[in-house]
Design an enzyme around this catalytic site. Structure first.
Site, PDB file in Angstrom:
ATOM      1  N   LYS A 224       0.840  -1.207   0.000  1.00 41.39           N
ATOM      2  CA  LYS A 224       0.000   0.000   0.000  1.00 41.39           C
ATOM      3  C   LYS A 224       0.869   1.249   0.000  1.00 41.39           C
ATOM      4  CE  LYS A 224      -3.097   2.633   3.039  1.00 41.39           C
ATOM      5  NZ  LYS A 224      -3.708   2.690   4.391  1.00 41.39           N
TER       6      LYS A 224
ATOM      7  N   ASP B 234      -2.238  10.581   3.540  1.00 38.52           N
ATOM      8  CA  ASP B 234      -3.650  10.235   3.730  1.00 38.52           C
ATOM      9  C   ASP B 234      -4.325  11.249   4.633  1.00 38.52           C
ATOM     10  OD1 ASP B 234      -6.111   9.024   3.904  1.00 38.52           O
ATOM     11  OD2 ASP B 234      -5.470   7.516   5.361  1.00 38.52           O
TER      12      ASP B 234
ATOM     13  N   LYS C 293      -9.524  13.328   8.395  1.00 38.59           N
ATOM     14  CA  LYS C 293      -9.018  12.946   9.708  1.00 38.59           C
ATOM     15  C   LYS C 293      -8.922  14.168  10.615  1.00 38.59           C
ATOM     16  CE  LYS C 293      -6.038   9.205   7.954  1.00 38.59           C
ATOM     17  NZ  LYS C 293      -6.534   8.093   8.778  1.00 38.59           N
TER      18      LYS C 293
ATOM     19  N   ASP D 195       1.681   6.442   5.668  1.00 43.72           N
ATOM     20  CA  ASP D 195       0.680   5.512   5.142  1.00 43.72           C
ATOM     21  C   ASP D 195       1.169   4.792   3.882  1.00 43.72           C
ATOM     22  OD1 ASP D 195      -1.733   4.329   5.721  1.00 43.72           O
ATOM     23  OD2 ASP D 195      -2.916   5.668   4.470  1.00 43.72           O
TER      24      ASP D 195
ATOM     25  N   ASP E  64     -11.924   7.464   4.170  1.00 40.63           N
ATOM     26  CA  ASP E  64     -10.692   7.224   4.927  1.00 40.63           C
ATOM     27  C   ASP E  64     -10.343   5.738   4.978  1.00 40.63           C
ATOM     28  OD1 ASP E  64      -8.443   7.920   6.376  1.00 40.63           O
ATOM     29  OD2 ASP E  64      -9.470   7.818   8.309  1.00 40.63           O
TER      30      ASP E  64
ATOM     31  N   GLU F 163      -9.379   3.968   2.509  1.00 44.84           N
ATOM     32  CA  GLU F 163      -8.951   4.033   1.115  1.00 44.84           C
ATOM     33  C   GLU F 163      -7.905   2.988   0.745  1.00 44.84           C
ATOM     34  OE1 GLU F 163      -5.506   5.113   2.952  1.00 44.84           O
ATOM     35  OE2 GLU F 163      -7.503   5.819   3.494  1.00 44.84           O
TER      36      GLU F 163
ATOM     37  N   ARG G  88      -7.714  -0.198   1.225  1.00 46.72           N
ATOM     38  CA  ARG G  88      -8.293  -1.411   0.625  1.00 46.72           C
ATOM     39  C   ARG G  88      -8.783  -1.158  -0.797  1.00 46.72           C
ATOM     40  NH1 ARG G  88     -12.408  -1.566   5.527  1.00 46.72           N
ATOM     41  NH2 ARG G  88     -10.542  -0.588   6.399  1.00 46.72           N
TER      42      ARG G  88
END
Length: 498
Positions: free
Chosen positions: A267, A272, A279, A290, A349, A351, A353
């Site tokens: 990933k 993010d 967030k 991230d 959020d 995201e 996956r």
């Protein structure tokens, strides 16, 4: 860094520094006892006076110790003799490096590798020692304009062995550790870089540079236009709110002919914000981490190529930013993944996956023997396992056990969490094939269950490293995990371990 083995007695070893240990109840380690004898009982006297501690991780530096040839002798507490294992070896070695931090040393010889650390072999004693030393020497200062720390002066590391027959194993352990250390440093650097520098384009260029530096290595970059043609609308939905172009990085190392490869999927969200489901502000700067799944996968590929392992490994890294704008994906939007399945996005959020599912579908074209995705996926994983252990979830218990065992050997621990249809039911949607979130309960597991919908027929495992990829607070920075675990897994698969 140069590495060597030695059977020399500790008192006769000339070096900038040597390291010996003291167990609880003032029990001297083998090398410490030899030095004590050569110095007319000086270490025993220092112990009795309280100048030396046997507490695990307490270290002292002694200059020009009587009866020795080394410029410095570092004594370090090893704790209870019957509890001294690899973890204690690493803690003691790290403490010795901290004690020597202000000393300009060029050659260090560790005699802790003579100790029976949980019956570890000379290979693992050397590997864990070298890895710990390398970790202690790591600095990230490339973004500072002034007041940089002096470059490490240490150039040679010696590893004491009981007999010459152990040298080959110890040398191999040092060689493997050196590759792991360099790869972990790369992963740390990528994570620690600010998100205005480490963009998807930067990650892509890093992967391309690695391919130029190593044999049997090829890197391909898939751009957004090609992603659209492939139907990767789930991945593209995440990058819709940013001007920075997404990249799908594909790295291939071919060390074993036409054998089915191990595919690593990382990933790569280089920042993010949460998107429209934004967030909270405090700590948001850490969302540059991230992309640590991507960093660890890219770094592991570097380790494989450095060691020229006889195995085929492919990395697939979806890289993009997740930012809000007028073009950003909204909660309630429905997108079609590359697999053809539709996804109702309830939370932007969640995201990671959304980019991983398309990357997993893309990975099928390589007909992998094994597919492992690595991601800082859920805060729920941090709640479940804290910051000490990564999570493993898989559709194959044997594969999960293999990864967990690799973590034990590498001292990069992971733990298997369950997967079951009951969790999958939480992802039901009234309007699409599935929702991208399944509620707070079992959040790390439902995230894995989401990914499992794209892995039918694959030998697949998911690693959630949200709690282990970086440290926060005063020691904020990337850890380089799970590069040791992944490298151990591939070393075992390549059958090159002693």
């Amino acid at each position: 860094m140069d590495y060597f083995t030695t059977t020399s007695a500790a008192s006769r070893r000339a070096a900038s520094a040597i390291v010996v240990g003291i167990y609880d109840r003032n029990k001297l380690s083998q090398a410490a006892a030899e030095i004590d004898k050569a110095s007319d009982g000086l270490l025993s006297k220092l112990l009795k006076s309280g100048s030396i501690s046997s507490k695990l991780g307490k270290a002292s530096v002694h200059h020009s110790l009587q009866g020795t040839r080394a410029q410095r002798v570092v004594t370090v507490g090893l704790g209870k003799a019957d509890e001294f294992g690899v973890a204690a070896l690493r803690k003691a070695t790290a403490a010795a490096m901290t004690a020597l931090d202000s000393h300009k040393i060029t050659e260090l010889v560790s005699y802790l590798t003579l100790e029976p650390a949980g019956k570890a072999s000379p290979y693992y004693l050397a590997r864990h020692t070298v890895q710990t030393i390398g970790d202690a020497l790591y600095r990230f200062e490339m973004m500072k304009s002034t007041r940089r720390s002096p470059a490490p002066t240490l150039k040679k590391v010696g590893l004491a062995v009981e007999k010459r027959a152990d040298s080959a194993q110890a040398t191999l352990g040092a060689e493997h550790a050196d590759a792991i250390v360099k790869s972990m440093s790369l992963a740390k650097d990528l994570g620690n870089l600010p998100p205005n520098v480490c963009t998807p384009t930067y990650l892509a260029r890093t992967a391309q540079k690695l391919a130029k530096e190593h044999a049997r290595f090829d890197t391909k970059i898939v751009n957004e236009t090609e992603m659209k043609k492939l139907g990767m609308h789930s991945l593209l939905s995440v990058t819709a709110g940013t001007e920075e172009p997404a990249k799908l990085i594909v790295m291939q190392y071919k060390g074993n002919g036409k054998a089915a490869p191990v595919v690593l999927v990382g990933k790569g969200i280089t920042f993010d914000s949460g998107g429209i489901s934004i967030k909270p502000g405090p700590g948001m700067d850490e969302m540059k981490y991230d992309m640590c799944g991507a960093a660890s996968v890219i770094a592991t590929m570097a380790a494989v190529a450095t060691l020229q392992l006889p195995i085929n490994v492919t990395a697939v890294v979806p890289a993009c930013e997740n930012l809000p704008s007028g073009k950003a994906t909204k909660p309630g939007d429905i997108v079609k993944s590359m697999s053809g399945q539709t996804i109702e996005i309830l939370n932007t959020d969640a995201e990671g996956r959304l980019i991983l599912c398309d990357a997993l579908t893309y990975a099928r074209r390589f007909k992998p023997a094994v597919t492992i995705d690595v991601a800082t996926l859920t805060g729920a994983c941090v709640i479940a396992l804290g910051h000490h252990t990564s999570a493993v979830m898989s559709n194959n218990d044997a594969l999960a056990n293999e990864l967990v065992a690799s973590g034990v050997s590498a001292e990069d621990r992971a733990w298997q969490l369950p997967m079951a249809d009951e969790y999958t039911q939480q992802l039901k949607s009234n309007f699409a094939d599935m929702a991208n979130v399944g509620g707070r309960e079992g959040g790390a597991i439902t995230a894995a269950c989401f990914l499992s919908k794209f892995t039918d027929g694959m030998n697949w495992a998911h690693m959630d490293i949200a709690g282990t990829a970086w440290q926060t607070g005063s020691r904020k920075g990337g850890t380089g995990r799970p590069v040791p675990l992944l490298t151990q897994f591939l070393l075992a698969r390549a059958a090159v371990l002693p």
